[in-house]
Design an enzyme around this catalytic site. Structure first.
Site, mmCIF file in Angstrom:
data_model
loop_
_atom_site.group_PDB
_atom_site.id
_atom_site.type_symbol
_atom_site.label_atom_id
_atom_site.label_comp_id
_atom_site.label_asym_id
_atom_site.label_seq_id
_atom_site.Cartn_x
_atom_site.Cartn_y
_atom_site.Cartn_z
ATOM 1 N N GLU A 154 36.479 37.943 35.373
ATOM 2 C CA GLU A 154 35.502 38.461 36.505
ATOM 3 C C GLU A 154 34.967 39.613 36.064
ATOM 4 O O GLU A 154 35.623 40.584 35.393
ATOM 5 C CB GLU A 154 36.496 38.623 37.867
ATOM 6 C CG GLU A 154 35.665 38.915 38.945
ATOM 7 C CD GLU A 154 34.533 38.314 39.358
ATOM 8 O OE1 GLU A 154 34.824 36.875 39.486
ATOM 9 O OE2 GLU A 154 33.481 38.802 39.318
ATOM 10 N N PHE A 155 33.634 39.660 36.557
ATOM 11 C CA PHE A 155 32.648 41.115 36.190
ATOM 12 C C PHE A 155 32.340 41.860 37.194
ATOM 13 O O PHE A 155 31.233 42.583 37.072
ATOM 14 C CB PHE A 155 31.564 40.614 35.249
ATOM 15 C CG PHE A 155 32.351 40.057 33.719
ATOM 16 C CD1 PHE A 155 32.477 41.003 32.701
ATOM 17 C CD2 PHE A 155 32.572 39.012 33.415
ATOM 18 C CE1 PHE A 155 33.193 40.949 31.614
ATOM 19 C CE2 PHE A 155 33.046 38.382 32.209
ATOM 20 C CZ PHE A 155 33.364 39.721 31.221
ATOM 21 N N ARG A 185 42.215 53.481 43.567
ATOM 22 C CA ARG A 185 43.044 53.412 42.287
ATOM 23 C C ARG A 185 42.627 54.275 41.186
ATOM 24 O O ARG A 185 41.404 54.016 40.778
ATOM 25 C CB ARG A 185 43.440 51.880 42.085
ATOM 26 C CG ARG A 185 44.136 51.352 43.015
ATOM 27 C CD ARG A 185 44.396 49.981 42.672
ATOM 28 N NE ARG A 185 43.217 49.020 42.925
ATOM 29 C CZ ARG A 185 43.142 47.770 43.002
ATOM 30 N NH1 ARG A 185 44.256 46.931 42.564
ATOM 31 N NH2 ARG A 185 42.072 46.926 43.370
ATOM 32 N N LYS A 214 36.310 40.354 28.077
ATOM 33 C CA LYS A 214 36.621 41.141 29.259
ATOM 34 C C LYS A 214 36.811 42.512 28.960
ATOM 35 O O LYS A 214 36.209 43.345 29.454
ATOM 36 C CB LYS A 214 37.564 40.483 30.278
ATOM 37 C CG LYS A 214 37.772 41.188 31.512
ATOM 38 C CD LYS A 214 36.808 41.281 32.150
ATOM 39 C CE LYS A 214 37.164 42.422 33.519
ATOM 40 N NZ LYS A 214 35.898 42.757 34.364
ATOM 41 N N LYS A 216 31.295 44.279 40.163
ATOM 42 C CA LYS A 216 31.335 45.797 40.223
ATOM 43 C C LYS A 216 31.932 46.254 41.669
ATOM 44 O O LYS A 216 31.042 45.510 42.722
ATOM 45 C CB LYS A 216 29.968 46.506 39.859
ATOM 46 C CG LYS A 216 29.584 46.243 38.709
ATOM 47 C CD LYS A 216 28.092 47.003 38.475
ATOM 48 C CE LYS A 216 27.044 46.581 39.015
ATOM 49 N NZ LYS A 216 26.653 44.883 38.729
ATOM 50 N N CYS A 221 40.122 49.248 37.096
ATOM 51 C CA CYS A 221 39.940 48.391 36.007
ATOM 52 C C CYS A 221 39.834 49.198 34.431
ATOM 53 O O CYS A 221 40.642 49.013 33.554
ATOM 54 C CB CYS A 221 38.562 47.515 36.007
ATOM 55 S SG CYS A 221 38.772 46.351 37.395
ATOM 56 N N PHE A 250 24.477 53.761 32.508
ATOM 57 C CA PHE A 250 25.971 54.056 32.218
ATOM 58 C C PHE A 250 26.147 55.241 31.234
ATOM 59 O O PHE A 250 27.086 55.355 30.340
ATOM 60 C CB PHE A 250 26.606 52.917 31.534
ATOM 61 C CG PHE A 250 27.593 52.304 32.589
ATOM 62 C CD1 PHE A 250 27.419 51.624 33.698
ATOM 63 C CD2 PHE A 250 29.073 52.929 32.549
ATOM 64 C CE1 PHE A 250 28.494 51.428 34.495
ATOM 65 C CE2 PHE A 250 30.212 52.377 33.332
ATOM 66 C CZ PHE A 250 29.869 51.904 34.495
HETATM 67 N N1 LIG Z 1 38.788 45.000 41.202
HETATM 68 C C1 LIG Z 1 37.767 44.685 40.376
HETATM 69 O O1 LIG Z 1 36.712 45.252 40.425
HETATM 70 C C2 LIG Z 1 38.246 43.828 39.433
HETATM 71 C C3 LIG Z 1 36.882 43.254 38.793
HETATM 72 C C4 LIG Z 1 37.251 42.478 37.542
HETATM 73 C C5 LIG Z 1 38.213 41.976 37.220
HETATM 74 N N2 LIG Z 1 39.405 42.359 37.989
HETATM 75 C C6 LIG Z 1 40.886 41.895 37.607
HETATM 76 O O2 LIG Z 1 41.140 41.018 38.647
HETATM 77 C C7 LIG Z 1 42.618 40.977 38.845
HETATM 78 C C8 LIG Z 1 42.644 41.155 40.457
HETATM 79 O O3 LIG Z 1 42.173 42.439 40.784
HETATM 80 P P1 LIG Z 1 41.919 42.892 42.262
HETATM 81 O O4 LIG Z 1 41.193 44.155 42.206
HETATM 82 O O5 LIG Z 1 41.381 41.595 43.045
HETATM 83 O O6 LIG Z 1 43.505 43.121 42.688
HETATM 84 P P2 LIG Z 1 44.140 43.371 44.145
HETATM 85 O O7 LIG Z 1 45.210 44.246 44.003
HETATM 86 O O8 LIG Z 1 42.900 43.999 44.827
HETATM 87 O O9 LIG Z 1 44.431 41.904 44.645
HETATM 88 C C9 LIG Z 1 45.623 41.228 43.920
HETATM 89 C C10 LIG Z 1 46.081 40.180 45.436
HETATM 90 O O10 LIG Z 1 46.796 39.443 44.780
HETATM 91 C C11 LIG Z 1 47.856 39.156 45.452
HETATM 92 N N3 LIG Z 1 49.259 38.478 44.880
HETATM 93 C C12 LIG Z 1 50.197 38.977 44.035
HETATM 94 N N4 LIG Z 1 50.743 38.105 43.487
HETATM 95 C C13 LIG Z 1 50.332 37.038 43.981
HETATM 96 C C14 LIG Z 1 50.821 35.532 44.310
HETATM 97 N N5 LIG Z 1 51.951 35.212 43.412
HETATM 98 N N6 LIG Z 1 50.198 34.742 44.709
HETATM 99 C C15 LIG Z 1 49.244 34.873 45.748
HETATM 100 N N7 LIG Z 1 48.855 36.261 45.686
HETATM 101 C C16 LIG Z 1 49.405 37.194 45.071
HETATM 102 C C17 LIG Z 1 48.418 40.722 46.104
HETATM 103 O O11 LIG Z 1 49.162 40.438 47.405
HETATM 104 C C18 LIG Z 1 46.839 41.120 46.469
HETATM 105 O O12 LIG Z 1 46.482 41.080 47.638
HETATM 106 C C19 LIG Z 1 43.062 41.866 37.952
HETATM 107 O O13 LIG Z 1 43.622 41.540 36.804
HETATM 108 C C20 LIG Z 1 41.841 42.936 37.672
HETATM 109 O O14 LIG Z 1 41.843 43.480 36.549
HETATM 110 C C21 LIG Z 1 39.406 43.266 39.137
#
Ligand SMILES: NC(=O)c1ccc[n+]([C@@H]2O[C@H](COP(=O)([O-])OP(=O)(O)OC[C@H]3O[C@@H](n4cnc5c(N)ncnc54)[C@H](O)[C@@H]3O)[C@@H](O)[C@H]2O)c1
Length: 446
Positions: free
Chosen positions: A148-149, A327, A204, A151, A260, A249
Protein backbone atom coordinates in the site's frame (compact mmCIF):
# COMPACT_ATOMS: atom_id res chain seq x y z
CA UNK A 1 -16.14 -9.52 -6.80
CA UNK A 2 -16.59 -10.58 -3.23
CA UNK A 3 -13.74 -9.24 -1.10
CA UNK A 4 -12.62 -9.40 2.53
CA UNK A 5 -10.16 -6.95 4.11
CA UNK A 6 -8.58 -7.86 7.46
CA UNK A 7 -7.75 -4.77 9.53
CA UNK A 8 -10.00 -1.72 9.85
CA UNK A 9 -7.11 0.74 10.22
CA UNK A 10 -5.91 3.38 7.78
CA UNK A 11 -5.08 0.86 5.06
CA UNK A 12 -7.95 -1.62 5.49
CA UNK A 13 -10.64 1.04 5.81
CA UNK A 14 -9.51 3.05 2.83
CA UNK A 15 -8.85 0.03 0.61
CA UNK A 16 -12.03 -1.81 1.56
CA UNK A 17 -14.21 1.28 1.24
CA UNK A 18 -12.58 2.29 -2.04
CA UNK A 19 -13.14 -1.15 -3.52
CA UNK A 20 -16.79 -1.09 -2.43
CA UNK A 21 -17.16 2.28 -4.17
CA UNK A 22 -15.97 0.59 -7.36
CA UNK A 23 -18.93 -1.79 -7.02
CA UNK A 24 -17.46 -4.76 -5.19
CA UNK A 25 -19.11 -6.52 -2.25
CA UNK A 26 -16.72 -5.89 0.67
CA UNK A 27 -16.49 -7.11 4.26
CA UNK A 28 -13.95 -5.43 6.56
CA UNK A 29 -12.93 -7.58 9.53
CA UNK A 30 -11.10 -6.40 12.65
CA UNK A 31 -10.31 -8.15 15.92
CA UNK A 32 -11.09 -4.99 17.86
CA UNK A 33 -14.80 -5.30 18.80
CA UNK A 34 -15.06 -1.65 19.88
CA UNK A 35 -13.74 -0.46 16.55
CA UNK A 36 -16.26 -2.61 14.68
CA UNK A 37 -19.13 -1.56 16.96
CA UNK A 38 -18.31 2.10 16.32
CA UNK A 39 -18.06 1.53 12.59
CA UNK A 40 -21.46 -0.15 12.64
CA UNK A 41 -22.82 2.92 14.44
CA UNK A 42 -21.41 5.11 11.66
CA UNK A 43 -18.42 6.40 13.64
CA UNK A 44 -15.19 6.31 11.63
CA UNK A 45 -12.33 5.60 14.06
CA UNK A 46 -9.73 7.62 12.13
CA UNK A 47 -9.67 11.12 10.68
CA UNK A 48 -9.17 10.82 6.94
CA UNK A 49 -10.67 13.50 4.67
CA UNK A 50 -13.50 12.19 2.48
CA UNK A 51 -13.68 8.78 4.11
CA UNK A 52 -16.79 9.25 6.26
CA UNK A 53 -19.07 10.07 3.32
CA UNK A 54 -17.65 7.24 1.28
CA UNK A 55 -18.21 4.69 4.06
CA UNK A 56 -21.76 5.90 4.64
CA UNK A 57 -22.68 5.81 0.97
CA UNK A 58 -21.41 2.29 0.40
CA UNK A 59 -22.85 0.93 3.64
CA UNK A 60 -26.26 2.29 2.64
CA UNK A 61 -25.86 0.72 -0.79
CA UNK A 62 -25.24 -2.62 0.95
CA UNK A 63 -21.79 -3.07 -0.60
CA UNK A 64 -19.77 -2.49 2.59
CA UNK A 65 -20.00 -4.31 5.93
CA UNK A 66 -17.95 -4.46 9.12
CA UNK A 67 -17.56 -7.42 11.43
CA UNK A 68 -15.26 -9.09 13.93
CA UNK A 69 -15.66 -12.37 12.04
CA UNK A 70 -15.78 -13.52 8.45
CA UNK A 71 -19.55 -13.60 7.98
CA UNK A 72 -21.29 -16.46 6.19
CA UNK A 73 -20.86 -16.20 2.44
CA UNK A 74 -17.56 -14.33 2.67
CA UNK A 75 -15.60 -17.57 3.13
CA UNK A 76 -16.11 -17.76 -0.62
CA UNK A 77 -14.42 -14.44 -1.32
CA UNK A 78 -12.39 -13.97 -4.51
CA UNK A 79 -9.65 -12.03 -2.75
CA UNK A 80 -8.70 -11.70 0.93
CA UNK A 81 -6.63 -8.58 1.74
CA UNK A 82 -4.30 -8.55 4.73
CA UNK A 83 -4.12 -4.96 6.04
CA UNK A 84 -3.05 -5.49 9.65
CA UNK A 85 -0.21 -3.71 11.45
CA UNK A 86 3.46 -4.73 11.29
CA UNK A 87 4.98 -2.79 14.19
CA UNK A 88 8.70 -2.85 14.94
CA UNK A 89 10.04 -5.48 17.34
CA UNK A 90 12.73 -4.63 19.90
CA UNK A 91 15.46 -4.81 17.18
CA UNK A 92 13.59 -2.58 14.72
CA UNK A 93 12.58 -5.52 12.50
CA UNK A 94 8.93 -5.81 11.42
CA UNK A 95 6.76 -7.98 13.64
CA UNK A 96 4.65 -9.97 11.17
CA UNK A 97 2.79 -12.05 13.75
CA UNK A 98 -0.58 -10.39 13.00
CA UNK A 99 -0.09 -11.06 9.26
CA UNK A 100 0.62 -14.74 10.01
CA UNK A 101 -2.39 -15.00 12.33
CA UNK A 102 -4.63 -13.71 9.54
CA UNK A 103 -3.03 -16.11 7.02
CA UNK A 104 -3.78 -19.00 9.39
CA UNK A 105 -7.41 -18.03 9.75
CA UNK A 106 -7.86 -17.58 5.99
CA UNK A 107 -6.39 -21.08 5.47
CA UNK A 108 -8.98 -22.47 7.87
CA UNK A 109 -12.05 -20.61 6.69
CA UNK A 110 -11.69 -20.20 2.89
CA UNK A 111 -14.20 -22.36 1.02
CA UNK A 112 -13.00 -21.88 -2.54
CA UNK A 113 -9.86 -21.00 -4.49
CA UNK A 114 -8.85 -17.39 -3.87
CA UNK A 115 -6.03 -14.87 -3.77
CA UNK A 116 -4.58 -13.55 -0.53
CA UNK A 117 -3.15 -10.08 -1.14
CA UNK A 118 -0.72 -8.80 1.48
CA UNK A 119 -1.10 -5.01 1.69
CA UNK A 120 0.70 -4.73 5.02
CA UNK A 121 4.33 -3.63 4.73
CA UNK A 122 6.32 -6.83 5.24
CA UNK A 123 9.98 -7.90 4.95
CA UNK A 124 11.11 -9.61 1.77
CA UNK A 125 10.22 -13.29 1.95
CA UNK A 126 7.12 -12.86 4.12
CA UNK A 127 4.91 -13.77 1.16
CA UNK A 128 6.61 -17.18 1.05
CA UNK A 129 5.83 -17.70 4.74
CA UNK A 130 2.23 -16.65 4.16
CA UNK A 131 2.05 -19.12 1.25
CA UNK A 132 3.30 -21.93 3.53
CA UNK A 133 0.40 -21.21 5.91
CA UNK A 134 -2.10 -21.01 3.05
CA UNK A 135 -0.93 -24.37 1.68
CA UNK A 136 -2.60 -26.01 4.69
CA UNK A 137 -6.01 -25.09 3.29
CA UNK A 138 -8.28 -27.58 1.53
CA UNK A 139 -8.70 -25.08 -1.33
CA UNK A 140 -6.05 -23.43 -3.51
CA UNK A 141 -4.98 -20.12 -2.00
CA UNK A 142 -2.26 -18.00 -3.57
CA UNK A 143 -0.34 -15.29 -1.72
CA UNK A 144 0.37 -12.13 -3.69
CA UNK A 145 2.11 -8.95 -2.62
CA UNK A 146 0.20 -5.71 -3.13
CA UNK A 147 1.91 -3.12 -0.92
CA UNK A 148 0.00 0.00 0.00
CA UNK A 149 1.26 3.50 -0.87
CA UNK A 150 -1.51 5.71 0.50
CA UNK A 151 -0.55 8.99 2.14
CA UNK A 152 -2.49 9.63 5.33
CA UNK A 153 -4.46 12.84 4.91
CA UNK A 154 -4.87 12.22 1.17
CA UNK A 155 -5.58 8.51 1.25
CA UNK A 156 -8.96 8.52 -0.48
CA UNK A 157 -7.51 10.48 -3.37
CA UNK A 158 -4.52 8.13 -3.48
CA UNK A 159 -6.84 5.13 -3.70
CA UNK A 160 -8.70 6.46 -6.74
CA UNK A 161 -5.69 8.12 -8.40
CA UNK A 162 -2.68 6.02 -7.43
CA UNK A 163 0.77 6.90 -8.81
CA UNK A 164 1.29 3.18 -9.26
CA UNK A 165 -0.12 -0.15 -8.14
CA UNK A 166 2.56 -2.70 -7.34
CA UNK A 167 1.61 -6.33 -7.71
CA UNK A 168 3.93 -9.20 -6.93
CA UNK A 169 2.31 -12.35 -8.21
CA UNK A 170 3.73 -15.52 -9.66
CA UNK A 171 0.83 -17.15 -11.51
CA UNK A 172 -0.92 -15.85 -14.61
CA UNK A 173 -4.26 -16.55 -12.94
CA UNK A 174 -3.39 -14.21 -10.06
CA UNK A 175 -2.14 -11.52 -12.42
CA UNK A 176 -5.34 -11.68 -14.47
CA UNK A 177 -7.60 -11.38 -11.43
CA UNK A 178 -5.62 -8.43 -10.06
CA UNK A 179 -5.61 -6.72 -13.47
CA UNK A 180 -9.41 -7.08 -13.48
CA UNK A 181 -9.72 -5.75 -9.92
CA UNK A 182 -7.67 -2.64 -10.58
CA UNK A 183 -8.89 -1.97 -14.14
CA UNK A 184 -11.25 0.87 -13.04
CA UNK A 185 -8.24 2.76 -11.60
CA UNK A 186 -6.37 2.50 -14.87
CA UNK A 187 -8.74 4.20 -17.27
CA UNK A 188 -6.44 7.19 -17.81
CA UNK A 189 -3.28 5.12 -18.19
CA UNK A 190 -1.36 2.06 -17.11
CA UNK A 191 -0.41 2.21 -13.46
CA UNK A 192 0.25 -1.44 -12.73
CA UNK A 193 3.77 -2.63 -12.11
CA UNK A 194 3.66 -6.42 -12.24
CA UNK A 195 6.58 -8.15 -10.67
CA UNK A 196 7.54 -11.08 -8.48
CA UNK A 197 6.50 -11.22 -4.85
CA UNK A 198 9.91 -10.51 -3.34
CA UNK A 199 10.63 -7.48 -5.54
CA UNK A 200 7.20 -6.11 -4.72
CA UNK A 201 7.88 -6.42 -0.99
CA UNK A 202 11.22 -4.65 -1.38
CA UNK A 203 9.75 -1.84 -3.53
CA UNK A 204 7.67 -0.70 -0.55
CA UNK A 205 10.63 -0.45 1.83
CA UNK A 206 12.85 1.10 -0.84
CA UNK A 207 10.24 3.78 -1.61
CA UNK A 208 9.69 4.82 1.97
CA UNK A 209 13.39 4.80 2.78
CA UNK A 210 14.21 6.86 -0.31
CA UNK A 211 11.64 9.49 0.72
CA UNK A 212 12.81 9.48 4.33
CA UNK A 213 16.39 9.82 3.10
CA UNK A 214 15.51 13.00 1.17
CA UNK A 215 13.92 14.47 4.29
CA UNK A 216 16.81 13.51 6.54
CA UNK A 217 19.35 14.91 4.07
CA UNK A 218 17.52 18.23 3.94
CA UNK A 219 17.32 18.23 7.72
CA UNK A 220 21.07 17.71 7.98
CA UNK A 221 21.59 20.52 5.48
CA UNK A 222 19.32 22.77 7.54
CA UNK A 223 21.62 22.29 10.51
CA UNK A 224 24.57 23.12 8.31
CA UNK A 225 22.70 26.24 7.21
CA UNK A 226 22.45 27.34 10.84
CA UNK A 227 26.18 26.84 11.26
CA UNK A 228 27.20 28.53 8.01
CA UNK A 229 24.60 31.25 7.46
CA UNK A 230 23.19 29.64 4.30
CA UNK A 231 19.42 29.54 3.75
CA UNK A 232 17.66 26.17 3.36
CA UNK A 233 14.91 27.73 1.18
CA UNK A 234 17.45 28.76 -1.44
CA UNK A 235 19.29 25.47 -1.14
CA UNK A 236 16.05 23.55 -1.77
CA UNK A 237 15.17 25.67 -4.79
CA UNK A 238 18.63 25.42 -6.25
CA UNK A 239 19.05 21.70 -5.68
CA UNK A 240 15.46 20.83 -6.60
CA UNK A 241 15.68 22.72 -9.90
CA UNK A 242 17.78 19.87 -11.23
CA UNK A 243 15.20 17.77 -13.08
CA UNK A 244 16.95 14.62 -11.90
CA UNK A 245 16.29 15.63 -8.28
CA UNK A 246 13.02 17.62 -8.35
CA UNK A 247 11.64 19.93 -5.65
CA UNK A 248 9.17 17.62 -3.93
CA UNK A 249 9.90 16.10 -0.54
CA UNK A 250 12.84 18.40 0.09
CA UNK A 251 11.54 20.33 3.08
CA UNK A 252 13.51 20.64 6.30
CA UNK A 253 11.47 20.34 9.48
CA UNK A 254 11.40 18.81 12.95
CA UNK A 255 12.10 15.28 11.65
CA UNK A 256 9.77 12.80 9.98
CA UNK A 257 7.27 10.75 11.98
CA UNK A 258 4.21 8.64 11.36
CA UNK A 259 3.48 4.96 11.39
CA UNK A 260 5.54 4.21 8.28
CA UNK A 261 8.82 6.05 7.71
CA UNK A 262 10.40 5.48 11.13
CA UNK A 263 9.48 1.80 11.27
CA UNK A 264 10.11 1.02 7.60
CA UNK A 265 13.55 2.66 7.54
CA UNK A 266 14.53 0.62 10.60
CA UNK A 267 12.99 -2.54 9.20
CA UNK A 268 15.02 -2.18 5.98
CA UNK A 269 18.16 -1.74 8.07
CA UNK A 270 17.25 -4.85 10.08
CA UNK A 271 16.50 -6.82 6.91
CA UNK A 272 19.89 -5.88 5.48
CA UNK A 273 21.60 -6.92 8.68
CA UNK A 274 19.87 -10.30 8.68
CA UNK A 275 21.27 -10.91 5.16
CA UNK A 276 24.74 -9.60 5.98
CA UNK A 277 24.20 -6.53 3.76
CA UNK A 278 24.50 -3.39 5.86
CA UNK A 279 21.96 -0.77 4.78
CA UNK A 280 24.17 2.21 5.61
CA UNK A 281 21.82 4.76 4.03
CA UNK A 282 18.82 3.53 6.01
CA UNK A 283 20.82 3.49 9.24
CA UNK A 284 22.10 7.03 8.68
CA UNK A 285 18.63 8.26 7.72
CA UNK A 286 17.21 6.97 10.99
CA UNK A 287 20.02 8.49 13.02
CA UNK A 288 19.78 11.86 11.28
CA UNK A 289 16.06 11.93 11.98
CA UNK A 290 16.58 11.40 15.70
CA UNK A 291 19.21 14.13 15.71
CA UNK A 292 16.87 16.58 14.01
CA UNK A 293 14.27 16.38 16.76
CA UNK A 294 17.02 16.84 19.35
CA UNK A 295 18.23 19.84 17.32
CA UNK A 296 14.79 21.48 17.47
CA UNK A 297 14.60 20.90 21.24
CA UNK A 298 18.01 22.52 21.56
CA UNK A 299 16.96 25.43 19.35
CA UNK A 300 13.93 26.13 21.55
CA UNK A 301 15.92 25.76 24.75
CA UNK A 302 18.74 28.03 23.63
CA UNK A 303 16.38 30.71 22.32
CA UNK A 304 14.52 30.62 25.63
CA UNK A 305 17.73 30.76 27.67
CA UNK A 306 16.82 27.45 29.36
CA UNK A 307 13.55 25.51 29.46
CA UNK A 308 13.18 25.08 33.23
CA UNK A 309 9.95 26.67 34.43
CA UNK A 310 9.10 28.03 30.98
CA UNK A 311 5.79 27.41 29.24
CA UNK A 312 6.01 26.14 25.67
CA UNK A 313 2.97 25.96 23.43
CA UNK A 314 2.92 23.42 20.61
CA UNK A 315 0.75 23.94 17.55
CA UNK A 316 0.34 20.66 15.70
CA UNK A 317 0.57 17.28 17.40
CA UNK A 318 -0.18 14.97 14.46
CA UNK A 319 2.86 13.81 12.50
CA UNK A 320 1.55 15.73 9.49
CA UNK A 321 -1.52 17.79 8.54
CA UNK A 322 -4.91 16.27 7.72
CA UNK A 323 -4.50 13.24 9.94
CA UNK A 324 -5.15 12.37 13.59
CA UNK A 325 -2.22 9.95 13.60
CA UNK A 326 0.40 10.77 16.24
CA UNK A 327 2.47 7.62 15.91
CA UNK A 328 6.15 8.68 16.15
CA UNK A 329 5.08 12.31 15.77
CA UNK A 330 7.90 14.81 16.43
CA UNK A 331 5.49 16.51 18.89
CA UNK A 332 5.76 13.52 21.22
CA UNK A 333 9.57 13.55 21.34
CA UNK A 334 9.63 17.33 21.66
CA UNK A 335 7.05 17.39 24.46
CA UNK A 336 8.85 14.61 26.34
CA UNK A 337 12.21 16.37 26.04
CA UNK A 338 10.82 19.73 27.17
CA UNK A 339 8.98 18.15 30.10
CA UNK A 340 12.19 16.38 31.15
CA UNK A 341 13.91 19.78 31.16
CA UNK A 342 11.29 21.17 33.53
CA UNK A 343 9.14 23.08 31.04
CA UNK A 344 5.33 23.22 31.05
CA UNK A 345 3.90 22.14 27.73
CA UNK A 346 0.54 23.11 26.27
CA UNK A 347 -0.69 21.65 22.99
CA UNK A 348 -3.30 22.14 20.32
CA UNK A 349 -4.18 20.16 17.22
CA UNK A 350 -7.32 20.34 15.07
CA UNK A 351 -7.74 16.53 15.04
CA UNK A 352 -5.02 14.70 16.93
CA UNK A 353 -5.37 15.91 20.54
CA UNK A 354 -7.26 12.81 21.71
CA UNK A 355 -4.66 10.44 20.28
CA UNK A 356 -1.85 12.60 21.65
CA UNK A 357 -3.37 12.44 25.14
CA UNK A 358 -3.40 8.63 24.92
CA UNK A 359 0.40 8.74 24.56
CA UNK A 360 1.49 11.54 26.92
CA UNK A 361 -1.39 11.50 29.39
CA UNK A 362 -2.17 14.68 31.29
CA UNK A 363 1.44 15.86 31.49
CA UNK A 364 0.73 18.08 28.50
CA UNK A 365 -2.23 20.43 28.85
CA UNK A 366 -4.37 20.18 25.74
CA UNK A 367 -6.69 22.95 24.64
CA UNK A 368 -9.44 22.90 22.06
CA UNK A 369 -8.87 26.43 20.68
CA UNK A 370 -5.55 27.19 19.04
CA UNK A 371 -4.99 30.66 20.56
CA UNK A 372 -5.75 29.39 24.06
CA UNK A 373 -2.52 27.37 23.84
CA UNK A 374 -0.40 30.52 23.75
CA UNK A 375 -1.95 32.18 26.81
CA UNK A 376 0.98 33.01 29.10
CA UNK A 377 3.44 31.00 26.98
CA UNK A 378 7.10 31.87 26.68
CA UNK A 379 7.39 30.21 23.28
CA UNK A 380 5.14 28.90 20.55
CA UNK A 381 6.46 26.07 18.38
CA UNK A 382 4.71 25.24 15.11
CA UNK A 383 5.20 21.52 14.50
CA UNK A 384 2.50 20.53 12.00
CA UNK A 385 1.60 22.83 9.13
CA UNK A 386 -2.20 22.49 9.31
CA UNK A 387 -3.79 25.09 7.01
CA UNK A 388 -5.42 26.83 9.98
CA UNK A 389 -1.97 27.65 11.43
CA UNK A 390 -0.52 29.09 8.25
CA UNK A 391 -1.69 32.68 8.50
CA UNK A 392 -2.29 33.35 12.18
CA UNK A 393 -2.96 36.68 13.82
CA UNK A 394 0.50 37.39 15.22
CA UNK A 395 -0.79 40.46 17.05
CA UNK A 396 -3.23 38.24 18.96
CA UNK A 397 -0.45 35.77 19.70
CA UNK A 398 1.79 38.53 21.03
CA UNK A 399 -1.05 39.88 23.17
CA UNK A 400 -1.64 36.49 24.78
CA UNK A 401 1.96 35.34 25.25
CA UNK A 402 4.19 36.10 28.20
CA UNK A 403 7.32 35.72 26.11
CA UNK A 404 8.08 36.54 22.50
CA UNK A 405 9.60 33.45 20.85
CA UNK A 406 8.03 31.81 17.80
CA UNK A 407 9.74 28.69 16.48
CA UNK A 408 8.49 27.82 13.02
CA UNK A 409 9.65 24.21 12.66
CA UNK A 410 7.90 23.96 9.27
CA UNK A 411 9.18 27.23 7.78
CA UNK A 412 5.69 28.37 6.76
CA UNK A 413 5.48 31.81 8.39
CA UNK A 414 6.92 35.03 7.00
CA UNK A 415 9.56 36.21 9.44
CA UNK A 416 8.84 39.87 8.63
CA UNK A 417 5.20 39.53 9.76
CA UNK A 418 6.28 37.91 13.02
CA UNK A 419 8.92 40.53 13.76
CA UNK A 420 6.55 43.37 12.96
CA UNK A 421 4.45 42.42 15.99
CA UNK A 422 7.45 42.52 18.28
CA UNK A 423 7.94 38.77 18.36
CA UNK A 424 11.14 36.83 17.71
CA UNK A 425 11.26 34.41 14.77
CA UNK A 426 13.24 31.19 14.58
CA UNK A 427 12.88 28.98 11.51
CA UNK A 428 14.72 25.79 10.54
CA UNK A 429 17.85 26.36 8.47
CA UNK A 430 17.05 30.00 7.79
CA UNK A 431 19.19 32.93 8.98
CA UNK A 432 17.88 35.09 11.79
CA UNK A 433 15.88 37.93 10.19
CA UNK A 434 17.24 41.44 10.58
CA UNK A 435 14.54 43.61 12.24
CA UNK A 436 16.08 46.80 10.76
CA UNK A 437 15.29 45.55 7.24
CA UNK A 438 11.58 44.97 7.75
CA UNK A 439 9.36 45.77 4.78
CA UNK A 440 6.42 48.12 5.30
CA UNK A 441 3.15 46.43 6.31
CA UNK A 442 0.93 45.33 3.45
CA UNK A 443 -2.24 46.11 5.41
CA UNK A 444 -2.89 48.89 7.91
CA UNK A 445 -3.22 47.63 11.49
CA UNK A 446 -6.69 47.75 12.85
N1 LIG B 1 -1.01 4.04 7.66
C1 LIG B 1 -0.38 4.24 6.51
O1 LIG B 1 -0.25 5.38 6.05
C2 LIG B 1 0.16 3.09 5.74
C3 LIG B 1 0.51 3.29 4.39
C4 LIG B 1 1.03 2.22 3.68
C5 LIG B 1 1.23 1.01 4.29
N2 LIG B 1 0.91 0.83 5.60
C6 LIG B 1 1.11 -0.48 6.20
O2 LIG B 1 -0.15 -1.15 6.26
C7 LIG B 1 -0.24 -1.93 7.46
C8 LIG B 1 -1.42 -1.46 8.28
O3 LIG B 1 -1.21 -0.12 8.64
P1 LIG B 1 -2.37 0.78 9.30
O4 LIG B 1 -1.80 2.13 9.48
O5 LIG B 1 -3.62 0.59 8.54
O6 LIG B 1 -2.51 0.05 10.72
P2 LIG B 1 -3.57 0.36 11.87
O7 LIG B 1 -2.86 0.12 13.13
O8 LIG B 1 -4.25 1.66 11.62
O9 LIG B 1 -4.68 -0.78 11.66
C9 LIG B 1 -4.43 -2.14 11.81
C10 LIG B 1 -5.72 -2.80 12.23
O10 LIG B 1 -5.56 -4.22 12.17
C11 LIG B 1 -6.32 -4.80 13.21
N3 LIG B 1 -5.86 -6.19 13.43
C12 LIG B 1 -4.76 -6.62 14.06
N4 LIG B 1 -4.72 -7.97 14.03
C13 LIG B 1 -5.82 -8.39 13.34
C14 LIG B 1 -6.34 -9.65 12.98
N5 LIG B 1 -5.70 -10.77 13.30
N6 LIG B 1 -7.49 -9.70 12.28
C15 LIG B 1 -8.15 -8.57 11.95
N7 LIG B 1 -7.69 -7.34 12.27
C16 LIG B 1 -6.55 -7.24 12.97
C17 LIG B 1 -6.09 -3.86 14.38
O11 LIG B 1 -7.10 -4.01 15.37
C18 LIG B 1 -6.15 -2.49 13.68
O12 LIG B 1 -7.45 -1.94 13.69
C19 LIG B 1 1.11 -1.78 8.14
O13 LIG B 1 1.96 -2.82 7.73
C20 LIG B 1 1.62 -0.45 7.62
O14 LIG B 1 3.02 -0.38 7.64
C21 LIG B 1 0.35 1.85 6.33
Amino acid sequence: MRLVAFGAGYVGLVTGTGLSELGHDVLIVDIDPQRIARLNEGVIPIYEPGLTDLVRRNELAGRLKFSTIVEPGYEEADIFFICVGTPPDEHGAADVSAVMAVADSIATLARRDALVAVKSTVPVGTGDLVQDRLNKSAVHLEAVSNPEFLKEGDAVNDFFRPDRIILGADSERARELLRELYAPLQLSGERLVMTDRRSSELIKYASNTMLAMRVSFMNELSRLCHATGANIHSVRLGVGSDARIGKRFLYAGPGYGGSCFPKDVQALAALGKSHGIPMRMAEATHLANKEQTAFVVDLVERALGGAEGKTVALWGLAFKPETDDVREAPAIALAEALLAKGAHVVGHDPEAAVNFAKVVGDRVKLVSRDYDAVDGADALVLLTEWRSYRAPNFREIKRRMRGDLLVDARNVWRASEVLREGLRYQGIGVPQPDPSRLSTPRLPHS
